[in-house]
Motif scaffolding. Sequence first.
Motif, PDB file in Angstrom:
ATOM      1  N   ALA A  84       0.844  -1.157  -0.240  1.00 32.17           N
ATOM      2  CA  ALA A  84      -0.473   0.247  -0.100  1.00 32.17           C
ATOM      3  C   ALA A  84       0.831   0.705   0.196  1.00 32.17           C
ATOM      4  N   SER A  85       2.053   1.107   1.064  1.00 26.95           N
ATOM      5  CA  SER A  85       2.732   2.180   0.842  1.00 26.95           C
ATOM      6  C   SER A  85       3.462   2.865  -0.835  1.00 26.95           C
ATOM      7  N   ASP A  86       4.326   1.191  -0.496  1.00 27.38           N
ATOM      8  CA  ASP A  86       4.757   1.507  -2.668  1.00 27.38           C
ATOM      9  C   ASP A  86       3.490   2.216  -3.522  1.00 27.38           C
ATOM     10  N   ARG A  87       1.904   1.509  -3.389  1.00 26.55           N
ATOM     11  CA  ARG A  87       0.993   2.293  -4.005  1.00 26.55           C
ATOM     12  C   ARG A  87       1.021   4.222  -4.226  1.00 26.55           C
ATOM     13  N   VAL A  88       1.129   4.485  -2.580  1.00 20.08           N
ATOM     14  CA  VAL A  88       0.957   5.567  -2.626  1.00 20.08           C
ATOM     15  C   VAL A  88       2.050   6.348  -3.141  1.00 20.08           C
ATOM     16  N   GLN A  89       3.141   5.573  -2.826  1.00 18.72           N
ATOM     17  CA  GLN A  89       4.360   7.178  -2.919  1.00 18.72           C
ATOM     18  C   GLN A  89       4.713   6.783  -4.505  1.00 18.72           C
ATOM     19  N   GLN A  90       4.096   5.782  -5.723  1.00 22.96           N
ATOM     20  CA  GLN A  90       3.861   5.222  -6.631  1.00 22.96           C
ATOM     21  C   GLN A  90       2.823   6.619  -7.805  1.00 22.96           C
ATOM     22  N   ALA A  91       1.446   6.647  -6.600  1.00 15.99           N
ATOM     23  CA  ALA A  91       0.589   7.823  -6.964  1.00 15.99           C
ATOM     24  C   ALA A  91       1.060   9.193  -6.723  1.00 15.99           C
ATOM     25  N   LYS A  92       1.735   9.391  -6.243  1.00 21.13           N
ATOM     26  CA  LYS A  92       3.030  10.856  -5.594  1.00 21.13           C
ATOM     27  C   LYS A  92       3.549  11.140  -6.685  1.00 21.13           C
ATOM     28  N   ASP A  93       4.296  10.094  -7.386  1.00 22.79           N
ATOM     29  CA  ASP A  93       5.186   9.751  -8.098  1.00 22.79           C
ATOM     30  C   ASP A  93       4.492  10.583  -9.739  1.00 22.79           C
ATOM     31  N   ASP A  94       3.375   9.849  -9.911  1.00 21.95           N
ATOM     32  CA  ASP A  94       2.313  10.699 -10.718  1.00 21.95           C
ATOM     33  C   ASP A  94       2.165  11.010 -11.130  1.00 21.95           C
ATOM     34  N   SER A  95       1.930  12.172 -10.001  1.00 18.60           N
ATOM     35  CA  SER A  95       0.937  13.170  -9.753  1.00 18.60           C
ATOM     36  C   SER A  95       1.339  14.185  -9.789  1.00 18.60           C
ATOM     37  N   ARG A  96       3.049  13.862  -9.197  1.00 17.81           N
ATOM     38  CA  ARG A  96       4.114  14.983  -9.644  1.00 17.81           C
ATOM     39  C   ARG A  96       4.461  15.326 -11.355  1.00 17.81           C
ATOM     40  N   GLU A  97       4.758  14.020 -11.947  1.00 22.31           N
ATOM     41  CA  GLU A  97       5.233  13.922 -13.370  1.00 22.31           C
ATOM     42  C   GLU A  97       4.347  14.725 -14.201  1.00 22.31           C
ATOM     43  N   LEU A  98       2.762  14.317 -13.833  1.00 18.43           N
ATOM     44  CA  LEU A  98       1.617  14.828 -14.516  1.00 18.43           C
ATOM     45  C   LEU A  98       1.640  16.800 -14.219  1.00 18.43           C
ATOM     46  N   ARG A  99       1.755  17.163 -12.599  1.00 23.94           N
ATOM     47  CA  ARG A  99       2.287  18.818 -12.882  1.00 23.94           C
ATOM     48  C   ARG A  99       3.088  19.590 -13.536  1.00 23.94           C
ATOM     49  N   GLN A 100       4.447  18.027 -13.397  1.00 24.45           N
ATOM     50  CA  GLN A 100       5.262  18.796 -14.147  1.00 24.45           C
ATOM     51  C   GLN A 100       5.054  18.786 -15.675  1.00 24.45           C
ATOM     52  N   GLN A 101       3.896  18.281 -15.988  1.00 24.24           N
ATOM     53  CA  GLN A 101       3.528  17.973 -17.910  1.00 24.24           C
ATOM     54  C   GLN A 101       2.231  19.303 -18.021  1.00 24.24           C
ATOM     55  N   LEU A 102       2.152  19.356 -17.274  1.00 22.12           N
ATOM     56  CA  LEU A 102       1.103  20.472 -16.452  1.00 22.12           C
ATOM     57  C   LEU A 102       1.991  21.927 -16.887  1.00 22.12           C
ATOM     58  N   ASP A 103       2.970  22.140 -16.443  1.00 24.01           N
ATOM     59  CA  ASP A 103       3.550  23.379 -16.413  1.00 24.01           C
ATOM     60  C   ASP A 103       3.957  23.424 -18.078  1.00 24.01           C
ATOM     61  N   ALA A 104       4.570  22.530 -17.833  1.00 23.39           N
ATOM     62  CA  ALA A 104       5.048  22.410 -19.603  1.00 23.39           C
ATOM     63  C   ALA A 104       4.024  22.776 -20.771  1.00 23.39           C
ATOM     64  N   ALA A 105       2.744  22.533 -20.662  1.00 24.11           N
ATOM     65  CA  ALA A 105       1.969  22.626 -21.752  1.00 24.11           C
ATOM     66  C   ALA A 105       2.035  24.101 -20.834  1.00 24.11           C
TER      67      ALA A 105
END
Length: 125
Positions: free
Chosen positions: A66-87
């Motif tokens: 569960a903690s691995d899934r939470v960390q993966q979700a945080k990483d995905d969120s961070r990456e999507l935020r960076q992509q949104l900022d670039a857009a």
Amino acid sequence: MSEALSVYFEALERLVRRRGKINNDTVAIEAGRKKGSIKKSRPQHATLIAAIDAANERVRRPQSDASDRVQQAKDDSRELRQQLDAAYARELSLAREVMELRRELTSLRGGKVLPIREPRAKSDF
């Protein structure tokens, strides 16, 4: 197996069912004994300690998943935020370029006023 060990194993099973914290002390307390009564130095406790360690791994594994899934979700969120900022940066750059091209077109046509909107065709009414 002695009666004392069977009490410890029953306590271990109860902790596993409850998914509680499992270690030597919690098993001893659950069995109604004092904390620290399960000792590695006692040969009769070797199988009990091995069972406690195995149960601890079985119970702990889903929590780490569960903690691995939470960390993966945080990483995905961070990456999507960076992509949104670039857009957003690309969008702003393109909007600035369009505005500059409109100014240049207006100066080439000789007008002093930039139209806010393009004129509508009469068929749009």
